[in-house]
Design an enzyme around this catalytic site. Structure first.
Site, mmCIF file in Angstrom:
data_model
loop_
_atom_site.group_PDB
_atom_site.id
_atom_site.type_symbol
_atom_site.label_atom_id
_atom_site.label_comp_id
_atom_site.label_asym_id
_atom_site.label_seq_id
_atom_site.Cartn_x
_atom_site.Cartn_y
_atom_site.Cartn_z
ATOM 1 N N HIS A 1 0.818 -1.212 0.000
ATOM 2 C CA HIS A 1 0.000 0.000 0.000
ATOM 3 C C HIS A 1 0.854 1.265 0.000
ATOM 4 O O HIS A 1 1.894 1.350 0.663
ATOM 5 C CB HIS A 1 -1.012 0.015 1.144
ATOM 6 C CG HIS A 1 -0.450 0.069 2.521
ATOM 7 N ND1 HIS A 1 -0.073 1.246 3.123
ATOM 8 C CD2 HIS A 1 -0.210 -0.904 3.424
ATOM 9 C CE1 HIS A 1 0.351 0.988 4.348
ATOM 10 N NE2 HIS A 1 0.292 -0.304 4.564
ATOM 11 N N ASP B 1 6.245 0.860 6.655
ATOM 12 C CA ASP B 1 4.795 0.644 6.498
ATOM 13 C C ASP B 1 4.214 1.725 5.581
ATOM 14 O O ASP B 1 3.791 2.756 6.064
ATOM 15 C CB ASP B 1 4.135 0.665 7.881
ATOM 16 C CG ASP B 1 2.652 0.336 7.819
ATOM 17 O OD1 ASP B 1 2.191 -0.191 6.791
ATOM 18 O OD2 ASP B 1 1.960 0.618 8.810
ATOM 19 N N GLU C 1 -4.879 1.808 2.434
ATOM 20 C CA GLU C 1 -4.971 0.610 3.276
ATOM 21 C C GLU C 1 -5.223 0.993 4.734
ATOM 22 O O GLU C 1 -6.032 0.379 5.422
ATOM 23 C CB GLU C 1 -3.671 -0.221 3.171
ATOM 24 C CG GLU C 1 -3.751 -1.593 3.859
ATOM 25 C CD GLU C 1 -3.327 -1.603 5.329
ATOM 26 O OE1 GLU C 1 -3.594 -2.585 6.019
ATOM 27 O OE2 GLU C 1 -2.745 -0.606 5.797
ATOM 28 N N GLU C 2 -4.526 2.025 5.179
ATOM 29 C CA GLU C 2 -4.478 2.299 6.623
ATOM 30 C C GLU C 2 -5.847 2.589 7.238
ATOM 31 O O GLU C 2 -6.152 2.115 8.324
ATOM 32 C CB GLU C 2 -3.527 3.467 6.912
ATOM 33 C CG GLU C 2 -2.058 3.161 6.657
ATOM 34 C CD GLU C 2 -1.476 2.118 7.617
ATOM 35 O OE1 GLU C 2 -2.212 1.571 8.444
ATOM 36 O OE2 GLU C 2 -0.268 1.835 7.502
#
Lengths: 459, 459
Positions: free
Chosen positions: A281, A293, A327-328
């Site tokens: 992502h 991330d 995504e988060e």
């Protein structure tokens, strides 16, 4: 039957299936990545020229442009954007929190707390909330203490259990306090929530991450506390101190906007209409560079394409690198990708994700049929020289799971070492300087090897 | 024969040998270490209150005292010092180096280089040496260019080969330039040597480490260059620039002095005269805290003793934790330990070392008979939950190898992930902040598990 016989069996196996040729080819992939990888350099550009890139933010658009440019530069045959609606949650300013309590000398002591409002939470305006803090160690305790919660700030102090060797297990177990803790406290009249950060690190960085409100209950403000502050607050409350808390966050939503999955393809030579997806992502939380991330996963996925092309591999199937949007705090990019695949009736053979940080690879987690799993397990000896020693049955990652659900596509995710990930996951220290170049590259080369084998042999 | 049959076989195996009980016991060790480990805290004290501790330095004596105190505090039945003569090499001041060359505009450009004199090397006084620099990429090239070396500073630029997945292999291959490069250059009349640091990191920290002079040749000064400086210097020389180099080091030896192996024992209940050694070296280079090299190994070895005692394990054999003196530039502690063992005719069953950094464990390297190796391999399923998935045949570590040679003792060493170690090995950044607490603890618990199994079942 001895262990020796088993090793002979493996050896025989090896030759019978042409794995000898594959081991040579994978060595070629490895050499290409270890000698010429662009993954770390690409990550540097993403982290240092784009930085934070939450869905809907200006950073998101800069990151999409970075994705398009990078995929083109790394040799994709075709690069395009797949639009999708994304939420636009904004922090709205600096989160503020503190506590007041009576110190040993009898004087009032004031401490500020390092906090980050949880993603998708709503703030409470400029005045914030002031209320006594109540320590709640777990949901059982919440139920027992439910009559004492009204008018208070609930402090969930559920820790990472250190006995889990895989830190992801601890994250899974404690994550529920971040995700549903605020509404469960609101149900009993809490005014706000502090959650212990989902980490076992020894610094005081708070770790944000998305929460989810029960829409039938008041949407109370909530923020994650750094671990040192959490320990301090827990100690005071365990001592029986009356602690007055304060929380001000200005978090809110702006109207949804349009974001994009960024897609780059390497066209298949035999079955161009059959897809292997490899992705990660593109969005990150607003407080960090999102280096691990999931900048790491993005540049690893792009490196799979670059390396296979650089060594002259012409895939049978079309390899699609997908940098997923949002995504988060929504998963809307991944959902959109799966919906589109379904509506176009695309044939998806396999979808691989990297979203556990750019650390030393150890395993792949795979969600597929037992027959497929057996086939893939057969390839394990090919991965041992590069650090992957296990194929684990599991769900695959968040961004490939909608495809798995909707299209029954076989899915998987890279499983690197988990010890360091939650030291920086969703926190300010998730920056390039905490990525080790070779670990990032080893992840990419193992992913490329798996994509190569799936492309060559099918599933 | 199918893989399934093999797994059944494993399962059967497991029960037949009582491994089920062992897996429960090792889980107990793991819980103790993961919940209550003192390893990180002990390392913090060593790094921050003692710091650098090269053989013969004041830090060495402080470290020995730390070792005695810590072993006592962690529960050793008996703690004592084993004296041995140690060399006393001192840097003697700040190493200085630089280059001068004609820049693009025609002006002379002066650059300082970040260098560290190699351990055991000798300096050249206050005036240093000034001479043209010649680029030598490897020893073959040295032989070809031997007539051009006289009166020059030889710059060995042999890099870590990035294609080796295990960084230790690259270290082994390039280490010869540090160890014997200076004398080989002196043979052809070189006045000094710059060596490329033995690392693949992307910062500019120089990495020291010991060199060894051929006593029949001039002992010329030599220093390691940071990688960025090495790249810059190599580029200039490849462009054909005449580069004038400068190196001043004040390194020299003081008379040998007395150091000590610090030994703590947990007495055996059945065979107290039979020893299992678990150890690491207490000395470190003078420029760093020696957090990974080898403070990590010291606190892990002590943690083995602490954890086994804390869960009430009474070993059959005597477990000896040995903090070896002078590994870095002499190995005199390890040699002394083996000599003493031989002269007392002690019975040594096994000696385990940790000297590859406190990173995520992946394997044990073992030097033992094939029969012993088979026995140990049998235990592998017990280690899989804790990250160790391989027993590799090999030499064991530096500090246990004299015992292996002299007493034919089975030896072994912990093999953690190797990607990060050479980013900080022998460099200023080998500090506590680069140690991840849980990785350190996972190493210790795997070591404790192996010691437990060897103690229980013999070898």
């Amino acid at each position: 039957m001895s262990r020796f016989v088993f090793f002979l069996f493996l050896l025989f196996d090896f030759r019978a299936t042409g794995q000898d040729h594959d081991s040579v080819f994978i060595r070629k992939i490895a050499d290409e990545v270890l000698l010429n990888s662009q993954a770390y350099r690409n990550l540097e550009v993403l982290c240092k020229t784009v930085g934070a890139r939450l869905a809907g933010s200006p950073g998101m658009y800069k990151a999409e442009q970075w994705g398009v440019n990078t995929l083109k530069a790394m040799g994709a045959d075709k690069v395009y954007l797949q639009p999708c609606s994304v939420p636009r949650w904004v922090r709205g300013g600096k989160d503020e929190a503190g506590i007041t309590y009576q110190g040993r000398t009898g004087k009032q002591v004031k401490n500020t707390l390092d906090v980050l409002a949880l993603g998708n939470s709503l703030g409470n305006g400029k005045n914030g909330v002031r209320a006594p803090v109540i320590l709640i160690n777990n949901f059982n305790e919440l139920e027992q203490e439910k009559d004492k919660v009204k008018g208070k700030i609930v402090f969930y102090n559920y820790p990472f259990d250190p006995r889990y060797v895989q830190q992801g297990t601890a994250y899974g177990e404690s994550g529920v306090y971040r995700r549903s803790g605020p509404s469960r406290a609101a149900k009993y009249g809490a005014l706000a929530v502090f959650t212990r950060s989902l980490s076992s690190s020894s610094d005081n960085n708070p770790h944000t991450g998305s929460t989810s409100y029960d829409t039938t209950l008041p949407k109370i403000p909530c923020a994650a506390l750094g671990l040192k502050d959490a320990d301090m607050l827990a100690r005071l409350l365990k001592e029986g101190k009356r602690v007055e808390g304060y929380l001000k966050t200005m978090a809110h939503f702006l109207p949804d906007t349009v974001g994009h999955n960024v897609i780059g393809e390497l066209a298949g030579s035999e079955f161009p209409e059959e897809y292997i997806t490899v992705g990660a992502h593109l969005d990150s939380w607003d407080v960090a560079e999102g280096a691990h991330d999931d900048g790491a996963g993005c540049v690893q996925s792009i490196e799979v394409l670059r390396a296979l092309k650089a060594i002259g591999y012409r895939p049978k199937r079309t390899i699609r690198v997908v940098l997923f949007a949002n995504e988060e705090n929504g998963l809307r990019g991944a959902n959109k990708y799966a919906e589109d695949a379904q509506s176009k009736n695309e044939k998806h053979l396999f979808a691989l994700e990297s979203d556990n940080g750019g650390f030393q690879p150890r395993a792949f987690e795979l969600g597929m049929t037992p027959v497929q799993m057996n086939k893939v397990r057969h390839w394990l000896p090919l991965f041992l020289p590069y650090g992957v020693y296990e194929f684990i049955e599991g769900g695959g990652g968040a961004d490939v799971s909608p495809l798995g659900k909707v299209m029954k596509t076989a899915i998987g995710e890279l499983r690197p070492d988990s010890q360091r990930y939650f030291d920086l996951h969703h926190a300010r220290n998730d920056v390039l300087e905490n990525v080790q170049r070779r670990e990032l590259e080893l992840g990419a080369l193992n992913m490329a090897a798996l994509v190569y084998l799936v492309d060559k042999y099918g599933l």
